[in-house]
Design a protein around this motif. Structure first.
Motif, PDB file in Angstrom:
ATOM      1  N   PHE A 147       0.832  -1.205   0.000  1.00 29.60           N
ATOM      2  CA  PHE A 147       0.000   0.000   0.000  1.00 29.60           C
ATOM      3  C   PHE A 147       0.869   1.259   0.000  1.00 29.60           C
ATOM      4  N   MET A 166       2.115   2.067  -3.422  1.00 33.52           N
ATOM      5  CA  MET A 166       1.075   2.538  -4.347  1.00 33.52           C
ATOM      6  C   MET A 166       0.460   3.865  -3.910  1.00 33.52           C
ATOM      7  N   LEU A 224      -1.415   4.249  -1.283  1.00 38.81           N
ATOM      8  CA  LEU A 224      -2.785   3.907  -0.900  1.00 38.81           C
ATOM      9  C   LEU A 224      -2.944   3.676   0.596  1.00 38.81           C
ATOM     10  N   ASP A 240       0.180   9.213 -10.174  1.00 39.57           N
ATOM     11  CA  ASP A 240      -0.824   8.702 -11.110  1.00 39.57           C
ATOM     12  C   ASP A 240      -0.240   8.407 -12.488  1.00 39.57           C
ATOM     13  N   ARG A 274       1.383   4.583 -11.097  1.00 33.45           N
ATOM     14  CA  ARG A 274       0.461   3.507 -10.715  1.00 33.45           C
ATOM     15  C   ARG A 274      -0.617   3.373 -11.781  1.00 33.45           C
ATOM     16  N   GLY A 275      -0.919   2.136 -12.073  1.00 36.66           N
ATOM     17  CA  GLY A 275      -1.872   1.882 -13.148  1.00 36.66           C
ATOM     18  C   GLY A 275      -1.250   2.012 -14.516  1.00 36.66           C
ATOM     19  N   MET A 283      -1.672  -3.221  -9.173  1.00 37.14           N
ATOM     20  CA  MET A 283      -1.873  -3.985  -7.952  1.00 37.14           C
ATOM     21  C   MET A 283      -3.133  -4.840  -8.022  1.00 37.14           C
ATOM     22  N   PHE A 301      -5.776  -6.887  -5.466  1.00 36.05           N
ATOM     23  CA  PHE A 301      -6.118  -6.834  -4.045  1.00 36.05           C
ATOM     24  C   PHE A 301      -6.626  -8.168  -3.532  1.00 36.05           C
ATOM     25  N   SER A 310     -13.584  -5.491  -4.365  1.00 34.05           N
ATOM     26  CA  SER A 310     -12.584  -4.617  -4.981  1.00 34.05           C
ATOM     27  C   SER A 310     -12.977  -4.121  -6.364  1.00 34.05           C
ATOM     28  N   GLY A 362      -8.590   2.465 -17.511  1.00 35.96           N
ATOM     29  CA  GLY A 362      -7.163   2.766 -17.426  1.00 35.96           C
ATOM     30  C   GLY A 362      -6.569   3.073 -18.793  1.00 35.96           C
ATOM     31  N   MET A 416      -9.749  -8.970 -11.886  1.00 32.21           N
ATOM     32  CA  MET A 416      -8.757  -8.089 -11.252  1.00 32.21           C
ATOM     33  C   MET A 416      -7.380  -8.281 -11.894  1.00 32.21           C
ATOM     34  N   MET A 467      -7.340  -6.658 -15.199  1.00 32.46           N
ATOM     35  CA  MET A 467      -7.293  -5.207 -15.062  1.00 32.46           C
ATOM     36  C   MET A 467      -5.870  -4.744 -14.740  1.00 32.46           C
TER      37      MET A 467
END
Lengths: 306, 329
Positions: free
Chosen positions: B58, B61, B63, B90, B93-94, B99, B101, B107, B121, B169, B172
Motif C-alpha cells: 500500500f 502505491m 494507498l 498517477d 500507478r496503473g 496492484m 487486491f 474490490s 485505465g 482483477m 485489469m
C-alpha cells in the motif's frame, strides 16, 4: 421493465384500495360530523341535509357508494365548500403546490447533494462546517420561524422580494421555494455526506485509485453513484410530500395551494375532501416511490433483478 | 544499506517505515525494511496476519489509510515513489506498476460493467477510444480464461463468482502491461480449488509480459511454487531473506523454521495434530527493544530481549536477522 411496471401498478391499486377503506372507516370513528357546530339546527333540517349527502344511510352503503364514485373518477361534492366538488378544489389548488413543490425538490436536491459531497471531500474544512451549520438550522428551526424571518429581512427590510401572494412574477416564488427546500437541503446534505464518506472507504475506490486515473475521476466516476443512492431512496416519499403543499408555507405566504386542505378538511369533517386528499397523496407516494425505484435500478444493477 | 546490492534493480526500497497514528499512540507496521526487485523477478513476502506485509504494498502505491505515515525511499524507474505527489504518482500507478487486491468480492465497483472498469485505465493513460479500449479489455479477459469474454465484459461484478472476479482483477492489473505487479494475497479469499488456477494464470501472464511480481501471502506453498526469492517478515521487520529453494530447504531463522514447520503437508507422515508456533503474534503498539520474535522463540538467549539483531549475510544471497544464526555464518 414492462413487467416491473405492471406489477407496481397492480400493487399500487391494491395499496390505494386499502388506504381508501381504512381512511373511510377510521375517519367515521372520529367523534363529530360536518354539521355538528355550536349553532343549533333543527332536527328536521339536519335530517334533510344529511339525506342530501347520504349520511343517513348505513355506513357500509355509504362506503360502497363512495367507492363506486371513485371508480368513475367522481370524488363527490365538498361538504364545506358548497357548490364545489372535491375534484374542483384539488384541481384548482394543485398547480400552485406543484410549481412551488417541484422547484423546491430540485433546489433541495442540487444544493443538498453538492453541499454533502463538498463536506465529505473536505472534511472538517470551512465548507464542511458551514454545511453542517446550515443542516442544523434547517432541521432544528421550524419553518414557521424561518419563513417569517425571511419575510421580514428580504421583503420588508431589503425590499428585494414580495412578502407573499401569487403573482405573475417569479419573484413571488423565491421565498416559498427557499423556505420549503431548506429542511430538505439540510437532510439531503447530511445523507449525501455520510454516504460519500462511507463510499470513499470502499475497497473498489482503492482499486480505482490504484489505476492512477486521478482523484477527481475517482470521485465523479466511481464514488458518486454510491453517494447518491440513499438520496434517491429518500426523494421518492419526500417528493410526494413536498409537492402536495404545506399548510405552513401556504398560510405564511398566502398561496392558494392544496396544503391547507390537509388540515382544514379534517377539522371541518369534510369527509369527501379528506378522502380526495388522501387518495391524491397516496397516489403521488406510489408514483414517486416507483420512479425512485426505477432510478435506483438504473444506478445500481444489483437491485434491477429483484 | 541492504546487504544484497543489485546493479539493475527495477524497484529499490530503502529503510521503509510505515506508521499509523491511532488514538492509543503510534503503531509501527513496517520497520526499516529494505529490499530490491529485479526486472521480471518474482519476490515473495510471507508472514502472519499483521506482520506488515500488505502495508509495504500500500505504501508503494500511495494507498495508505489516512492516518498512515511513511518514510524511507522506494526508487522505481529512477523516481522515488514515496516522495511523489499523488498527481505524479498517477503517471506510475496503473501504468508501469499495478496492484491486485485481496478481496475480489469488494474490490470491483458494483455499479459499472466489468469491461468498462478494465477499459478505463487504457482510456485515461493511453488515450484509446472507448471502443478500442473495450476491445483490448475483452481480449485481456479472454487471456485470463474467462469463458465467452467479449459478452462477459458487459456483465456486472455481482454476476461473477469470486474466482472469476479475481481473474477480472488480474486482467485489469495486467492490461497496461506493467513492469511491476503488486499482488496482495490474491488467493486468500478464494476457494482452495480455485487458488491454483488463479496462481497459474497470474504466473503465466506475468512471465509472458516480463512483469516482475511482489507476491504477498501467508501461503508458503504458493511461494515455493512461484517465487524466485523470499522475504520472511515478522513484526514489520525482515527476519530472513534469500532465494526460495535454499530458504525452504534449510531455513536459518527460528521464526522461518517455525513457519515452515507449521505448514501442514499432505505427503508428510500424519502427525497427530497441527504444528503451531507457540505464543501469539506481537500486537502492534509500542516497539520493544530486541527481536520482535523473542517472546515466542524457543532458542531465546538473554541478548534477544535487549538488542535488535541486525540482518547479516549467512550465505551468498541469504540474510538472516538472528543473534544465533549470525554467529554461525
Amino acid at each position: 421493465m414492462l413487467r416491473f411496471l405492471t406489477t407496481r401498478a397492480g400493487d399500487g391499486i391494491l395499496t390505494l384500495a386499502a388506504l381508501v377503506t381504512l381512511t373511510f372507516f377510521v375517519m367515521r370513528l372520529a367523534p363529530g360530523g360536518p354539521f355538528s357546530s355550536n349553532r343549533k339546527i333543527s332536527p328536521d333540517i339536519l335530517a334533510n341535509i344529511e339525506a342530501t349527502y347520504h349520511l343517513d344511510e348505513p355506513l357500509l352503503q355509504q362506503f360502497l357508494r363512495y367507492v363506486w364514485g371513485v371508480v368513475r373518477f367522481d370524488f363527490g361534492p365538498s361538504i364545506r365548500f358548497r357548490d364545489y366538488s372535491v375534484a374542483d378544489i384539488l384541481i384548482s389548488g394543485l398547480p400552485y403546490s406543484l410549481t412551488i413543490g417541484l422547484w423546491a425538490v430540485l433546489v433541495a436536491t442540487v444544493t443538498g447533494v453538492t453541499l454533502g459531497i463538498l463536506g465529505a471531500l473536505k472534511r472538517n474544512s470551512i465548507i464542511d462546517y458551514s454545511a453542517g451549520v446550515i443542516a442544523v438550522i434547517g432541521i432544528a428551526v421550524p419553518i414557521f420561524v424561518l419563513a417569517p424571518l425571511m419575510q421580514v429581512y428580504f421583503a420588508l427590510t431589503l425590499r428585494w422580494l414580495p412578502v407573499g401572494g401569487w403573482g405573475d412574477s417569479w419573484r413571488n416564488l423565491v421565498l416559498p421555494i427557499v423556505a420549503l427546500s431548506l429542511p430538505n437541503i439540510a437532510y439531503i446534505s447530511r445523507l449525501t455526506r455520510a454516504a460519500m464518506i462511507e463510499t470513499l472507504r470502499e475497497n473498489y475506490i482503492r482499486t480505482a485509485m490504484a489505476k492512477g486515473i486521478g482523484g477527481r475521476r475517482v470521485v465523479w466516476n466511481h464514488a458518486l453513484t454510491g453517494a447518491v443512492l440513499p438520496v434517491v431512496a429518500y426523494l421518492g416519499p419526500a417528493t410526494a410530500a413536498i409537492i402536495t403543499g404545506s399548510i405552513v408555507i401556504e398560510t405564511i405566504f398566502a398561496l392558494p395551494g392544496i396544503g391547507r386542505h390537509f388540515v382544514d378538511a379534517a377539522l371541518n369533517r369534510d369527509y369527501p375532501l379528506v378522502m380526495g386528499i388522501t387518495i391524491l397523496y397516496g397516489g403521488f407516494l406510489i408514483v414517486f416511490n416507483t420512479l425512485a425505484d426505477i432510478l435506483r435500478g438504473w444506478l445500481d444493477p444489483r437491485v434491477r433483478n429483484e | 544499506m541492504p546487504l544484497i546490492q543489485m546493479t539493475d534493480s527495477l524497484l529499490r526500497v530503502r529503510d521503509l517505515v510505515v506508521q499509523f497514528r491511532l488514538p492509543e499512540g503510534d503503531v509501527t507496521a513496517v520497520d526499516n525494511v529494505s529490499f530490491d526487485v529485479a526486472p521480471g523477478e518474482v519476490l515473495g513476502i510471507v508472514g502472519e496476519s499483521g506482520s506488515g506485509k500488505s502495508q509495504i504494498l500500500f505504501s508503494l502505491m500511495g494507498l495508505l489509510a489516512g492516518n498512515g505515515r511513511v518514510s524511507g525511499a522506494a526508487h522505481f524507474a529512477g523516481q522515488d515513489l514515496l516522495a511523489m505527489p499523488p498527481r505524479a504518482l498517477d503517471q506510475v500507478r496503473g501504468v508501469a506498476m499495478s496492484m491486485i487486491f485481496q478481496d475480489p468480492m469488494t474490490s470491483l465497483s458494483p455499479y459499472k460493467r466489468v469491461g468498462d472498469q478494465l477499459a478505463e485505465g487504457l482510456i485515461v493513460h493511453k488515450g484509446l477510444s472507448r471502443r478500442e479500449a473495450g476491445r483490448e479489455a475483452g481480449r485481456m479477459l479472454d487471456r485470463v480464461r474467462i469463458p465467452d469474454a467479449a459478452r462477459r465484459a458487459r456483465s456486472y461484478p455481482h454476476e461473477f463468482s469470486g474466482g472469476m472476479r479475481q481473474r477480472v482483477m488480474i486482467a485489469m492489473a495486467l492490461l497496461v502491461k506493467p513492469q511491476l505487479l503488486l499482488a496482495d494475497e490474491p488467493t486468500t479469499a478464494l476457494d482452495v480449488t480455485i487458488q491454483a488456477q488463479i496462481i497459474d494464470i497470474l504466473a503465466e501472464l506475468a512471465r509472458e509480459m516480463g512483469t516482475a511480481i511482489i507476491f504477498v501471502t501467508h501461503d508458503l506453498g504458493v511461494v515455493a511454487r512461484l517465487c524466485d526469492r523470499v522475504i520472511v517478515l515478522y513484526g514489520g521487520r525482515i527476519m530472513e531473506e534469500g532465494p526460495a529453494a535454499p530458504l525452504f530447504a534449510a531455513p536459518a531463522h527460528p521464526y522461518a523454521k517455525g513457519l515452515l514447520h507449521a505448514t501442514p503437508r499432505i505427503a508428510a507422515p500424519l502427525s497427530p495434530r497441527l504444528e503451531t508456533i507457540a505464543g501469539t503474534p506481537r500486537a502492534g503498539g509500542a516497539m520493544l527493544p530486541g527481536c520482535p520474535f523473542a517472546s515466542r522463540c524457543d532458542q531465546r538467549i538473554d541478548i534477544c530481549q535487549t538488542a535488535q539483531p541486525p540482518l547479516k549475510v549467512i550465505a551468498p544471497g541469504r540474510l538472516s536477522a538472528c543473534h544465533l544464526t549470525g554467529n554461525a555464518a
